[in-house]
Design a protein around this motif. Sequence first.
Motif, PDB file in Angstrom:
ATOM      1  N   LEU A  37       0.825  -1.214   0.000  1.00  0.00           N
ATOM      2  CA  LEU A  37       0.000   0.000   0.000  1.00  0.00           C
ATOM      3  C   LEU A  37       0.858   1.262   0.000  1.00  0.00           C
ATOM      4  CD1 LEU A  37      -2.855  -0.970   2.509  1.00  0.00           C
ATOM      5  CD2 LEU A  37      -3.008  -0.782   0.017  1.00  0.00           C
ATOM      6  N   VAL A  38       1.905   1.273   0.833  1.00  0.00           N
ATOM      7  CA  VAL A  38       2.771   2.454   0.908  1.00  0.00           C
ATOM      8  C   VAL A  38       3.564   2.609  -0.382  1.00  0.00           C
ATOM      9  CG1 VAL A  38       4.694   3.530   2.133  1.00  0.00           C
ATOM     10  CG2 VAL A  38       2.915   2.338   3.418  1.00  0.00           C
ATOM     11  N   TYR A  39       4.004   1.505  -0.966  1.00  0.00           N
ATOM     12  CA  TYR A  39       4.728   1.547  -2.243  1.00  0.00           C
ATOM     13  C   TYR A  39       3.855   2.197  -3.317  1.00  0.00           C
ATOM     14  CZ  TYR A  39       7.357  -0.102  -6.329  1.00  0.00           C
ATOM     15  OH  TYR A  39       8.075  -0.172  -7.508  1.00  0.00           O
ATOM     16  N   THR A  40       2.599   1.741  -3.397  1.00  0.00           N
ATOM     17  CA  THR A  40       1.669   2.284  -4.388  1.00  0.00           C
ATOM     18  C   THR A  40       1.346   3.747  -4.099  1.00  0.00           C
ATOM     19  OG1 THR A  40       0.679   0.081  -4.634  1.00  0.00           O
ATOM     20  CG2 THR A  40      -0.569   1.951  -5.493  1.00  0.00           C
ATOM     21  N   SER A  41       1.118   4.066  -2.821  1.00  0.00           N
ATOM     22  CA  SER A  41       0.794   5.440  -2.434  1.00  0.00           C
ATOM     23  C   SER A  41       1.951   6.385  -2.718  1.00  0.00           C
ATOM     24  CB  SER A  41       0.433   5.502  -0.952  1.00  0.00           C
ATOM     25  OG  SER A  41      -0.685   4.692  -0.659  1.00  0.00           O
ATOM     26  N   THR A  42       3.177   5.909  -2.495  1.00  0.00           N
ATOM     27  CA  THR A  42       4.356   6.726  -2.760  1.00  0.00           C
ATOM     28  C   THR A  42       4.436   7.086  -4.238  1.00  0.00           C
ATOM     29  OG1 THR A  42       5.577   5.686  -0.949  1.00  0.00           O
ATOM     30  CG2 THR A  42       6.873   6.835  -2.619  1.00  0.00           C
ATOM     31  N   ALA A  43       4.145   6.105  -5.098  1.00  0.00           N
ATOM     32  CA  ALA A  43       4.181   6.354  -6.544  1.00  0.00           C
ATOM     33  C   ALA A  43       3.117   7.369  -6.959  1.00  0.00           C
ATOM     34  CB  ALA A  43       3.974   5.041  -7.298  1.00  0.00           C
ATOM     35  N   ILE A  44       1.915   7.218  -6.415  1.00  0.00           N
ATOM     36  CA  ILE A  44       0.812   8.114  -6.783  1.00  0.00           C
ATOM     37  C   ILE A  44       1.070   9.539  -6.285  1.00  0.00           C
ATOM     38  CG2 ILE A  44      -1.639   8.606  -6.464  1.00  0.00           C
ATOM     39  CD1 ILE A  44      -2.096   5.583  -6.281  1.00  0.00           C
ATOM     40  N   LEU A  45       1.422   9.659  -4.998  1.00  0.00           N
ATOM     41  CA  LEU A  45       1.639  10.980  -4.411  1.00  0.00           C
ATOM     42  C   LEU A  45       2.856  11.677  -5.020  1.00  0.00           C
ATOM     43  CD1 LEU A  45       0.915  10.228  -0.642  1.00  0.00           C
ATOM     44  CD2 LEU A  45      -0.546  11.460  -2.261  1.00  0.00           C
ATOM     45  N   SER A  46       3.895  10.911  -5.318  1.00  0.00           N
ATOM     46  CA  SER A  46       5.097  11.506  -5.904  1.00  0.00           C
ATOM     47  C   SER A  46       4.817  12.044  -7.290  1.00  0.00           C
ATOM     48  CB  SER A  46       6.227  10.471  -5.960  1.00  0.00           C
ATOM     49  OG  SER A  46       6.596  10.054  -4.659  1.00  0.00           O
ATOM     50  N   SER A  47       4.018  11.317  -8.077  1.00  0.00           N
ATOM     51  CA  SER A  47       3.684  11.782  -9.423  1.00  0.00           C
ATOM     52  C   SER A  47       2.828  13.040  -9.389  1.00  0.00           C
ATOM     53  CB  SER A  47       2.961  10.679 -10.195  1.00  0.00           C
ATOM     54  OG  SER A  47       1.730  10.343  -9.562  1.00  0.00           O
ATOM     55  N   LEU A  49       2.808  15.332  -6.632  1.00  0.00           N
ATOM     56  CA  LEU A  49       3.409  16.414  -5.858  1.00  0.00           C
ATOM     57  C   LEU A  49       4.826  16.779  -6.278  1.00  0.00           C
ATOM     58  CD1 LEU A  49       2.190  15.271  -2.303  1.00  0.00           C
ATOM     59  CD2 LEU A  49       1.107  16.939  -3.840  1.00  0.00           C
ATOM     60  N   PHE A  50       5.511  15.871  -6.958  1.00  0.00           N
ATOM     61  CA  PHE A  50       6.896  16.129  -7.335  1.00  0.00           C
ATOM     62  C   PHE A  50       7.044  16.037  -8.855  1.00  0.00           C
ATOM     63  CE2 PHE A  50      11.297  14.359  -7.953  1.00  0.00           C
ATOM     64  CZ  PHE A  50      11.952  15.556  -7.734  1.00  0.00           C
ATOM     65  N   LYS A  51       7.296  17.189  -9.486  1.00  0.00           N
ATOM     66  CA  LYS A  51       7.365  17.230 -10.951  1.00  0.00           C
ATOM     67  C   LYS A  51       8.509  16.391 -11.506  1.00  0.00           C
ATOM     68  CE  LYS A  51       5.317  21.860 -11.264  1.00  0.00           C
ATOM     69  NZ  LYS A  51       5.506  23.269 -11.713  1.00  0.00           N
ATOM     70  N   GLY A  52       9.593  16.294 -10.753  1.00  0.00           N
ATOM     71  CA  GLY A  52      10.742  15.545 -11.243  1.00  0.00           C
ATOM     72  C   GLY A  52      10.555  14.043 -11.235  1.00  0.00           C
ATOM     73  N   TYR A  53       9.500  13.562 -10.570  1.00  0.00           N
ATOM     74  CA  TYR A  53       9.285  12.111 -10.479  1.00  0.00           C
ATOM     75  C   TYR A  53       9.088  11.492 -11.868  1.00  0.00           C
ATOM     76  CZ  TYR A  53       7.206   7.625  -9.110  1.00  0.00           C
ATOM     77  OH  TYR A  53       6.926   6.290  -8.964  1.00  0.00           O
ATOM     78  N   GLY A  54       8.360  12.202 -12.732  1.00  0.00           N
ATOM     79  CA  GLY A  54       8.103  11.676 -14.075  1.00  0.00           C
ATOM     80  C   GLY A  54       9.343  11.583 -14.937  1.00  0.00           C
ATOM     81  N   LYS A  55      10.396  12.332 -14.572  1.00  0.00           N
ATOM     82  CA  LYS A  55      11.627  12.319 -15.352  1.00  0.00           C
ATOM     83  C   LYS A  55      12.594  11.221 -14.900  1.00  0.00           C
ATOM     84  CE  LYS A  55      11.349  17.331 -16.047  1.00  0.00           C
ATOM     85  NZ  LYS A  55      12.046  18.633 -15.857  1.00  0.00           N
ATOM     86  N   LEU A  56      12.271  10.567 -13.799  1.00  0.00           N
ATOM     87  CA  LEU A  56      13.137   9.499 -13.302  1.00  0.00           C
ATOM     88  C   LEU A  56      13.073   8.283 -14.215  1.00  0.00           C
ATOM     89  CD1 LEU A  56      12.272   9.604  -9.477  1.00  0.00           C
ATOM     90  CD2 LEU A  56      14.197  10.711 -10.640  1.00  0.00           C
ATOM     91  N   SER A  57      14.159   7.533 -14.243  1.00  0.00           N
ATOM     92  CA  SER A  57      14.156   6.287 -15.002  1.00  0.00           C
ATOM     93  C   SER A  57      13.297   5.255 -14.285  1.00  0.00           C
ATOM     94  CB  SER A  57      15.583   5.758 -15.149  1.00  0.00           C
ATOM     95  OG  SER A  57      16.113   5.393 -13.888  1.00  0.00           O
ATOM     96  N   SER A  58      13.009   4.158 -14.962  1.00  0.00           N
ATOM     97  CA  SER A  58      12.192   3.104 -14.365  1.00  0.00           C
ATOM     98  C   SER A  58      12.852   2.544 -13.111  1.00  0.00           C
ATOM     99  CB  SER A  58      11.966   1.978 -15.380  1.00  0.00           C
ATOM    100  OG  SER A  58      11.220   0.922 -14.813  1.00  0.00           O
ATOM    101  N   ALA A  59      14.162   2.343 -13.168  1.00  0.00           N
ATOM    102  CA  ALA A  59      14.894   1.813 -12.012  1.00  0.00           C
ATOM    103  C   ALA A  59      14.873   2.791 -10.852  1.00  0.00           C
ATOM    104  CB  ALA A  59      16.328   1.495 -12.411  1.00  0.00           C
ATOM    105  N   TRP A  64      12.793   4.702  -5.637  1.00  0.00           N
ATOM    106  CA  TRP A  64      12.094   5.815  -4.978  1.00  0.00           C
ATOM    107  C   TRP A  64      10.908   5.290  -4.176  1.00  0.00           C
ATOM    108  CZ3 TRP A  64      12.818  11.325  -5.764  1.00  0.00           C
ATOM    109  CH2 TRP A  64      11.806  12.115  -5.233  1.00  0.00           C
ATOM    110  N   ASN A  65      10.105   4.465  -4.819  1.00  0.00           N
ATOM    111  CA  ASN A  65       8.925   3.905  -4.150  1.00  0.00           C
ATOM    112  C   ASN A  65       9.316   2.914  -3.062  1.00  0.00           C
ATOM    113  OD1 ASN A  65       7.492   5.382  -6.069  1.00  0.00           O
ATOM    114  ND2 ASN A  65       7.283   3.630  -7.441  1.00  0.00           N
ATOM    115  N   ASN A  66      10.372   2.159  -3.318  1.00  0.00           N
ATOM    116  CA  ASN A  66      10.861   1.192  -2.338  1.00  0.00           C
ATOM    117  C   ASN A  66      11.307   1.887  -1.059  1.00  0.00           C
ATOM    118  OD1 ASN A  66      13.576  -0.217  -1.235  1.00  0.00           O
ATOM    119  ND2 ASN A  66      12.148  -1.800  -1.892  1.00  0.00           N
TER     120      ASN A  66
END
Length: 213
Positions: A37-47, A49-59, A64-66
């Motif tokens: 749940l926290v892993y999924t929430s981190t991905a959603i909230l980061s996308s 609230l944080f503009k740079g999240y979308g520019k990160l590579s898949s790894a 980041w979520n981990n």
Amino acid sequence: MELTSSFGLTFFYDYATPSKVVLWLASIFSGIILCVLVYTSTAILSSLLFKGYGKLSSAEKIEWNNRGFSTFHALFVSSASFYLLILSDVFNVNSHGDVVINRSSTLSDAVLGISIGYFLTDLAMILWNFPALGGLEYVLHHGLSIGSITLCLLSGQVHIYILMVLFSESTTPFVNLRWYLDIAGLKSSKLYIWNGIALFFGWLGLLWNYFSW
């Protein structure tokens, strides 16, 4: 029926009562579910609230979520350990007749079970993405952590020592924040510097606490 080891610890075959096994399994699965749940929430909230999240590579997004549920686990177990070790009377030498290493409680059982759930989840991610999230030393660390906590639960002993180790997780949020700021390009920010100072004094505080205990 009981078995006494050469180290002076006593293990009871009948310690794992059905109610305890249910508690342990429920706690472990709760830990796994919370991590997901926290892993999924981190991905959603980061996308959001944080503009740079979308520019990160898949790894980088995976790590980041981990680190999101790593931070959550650290805050939870360090807070619970502080309560059990300092605020409650579970391990107070003057509150019970039995020796400290033989003491446990429903809460300590639940905390240790949730921690096993975290280590299992994190280990699965490490192996699935190997070696992106960590090498063999991480696999060894998590394997030893799972084994030691499991033995602690099954025997009902040395909870105090495992909780002392889990309390050291209180520095993990600072380590993760350091990584977040670095990956976000904020390594020269004041927050990065102050976080490093807090991390240093946090480690010193843990060393002082261990020697005082």
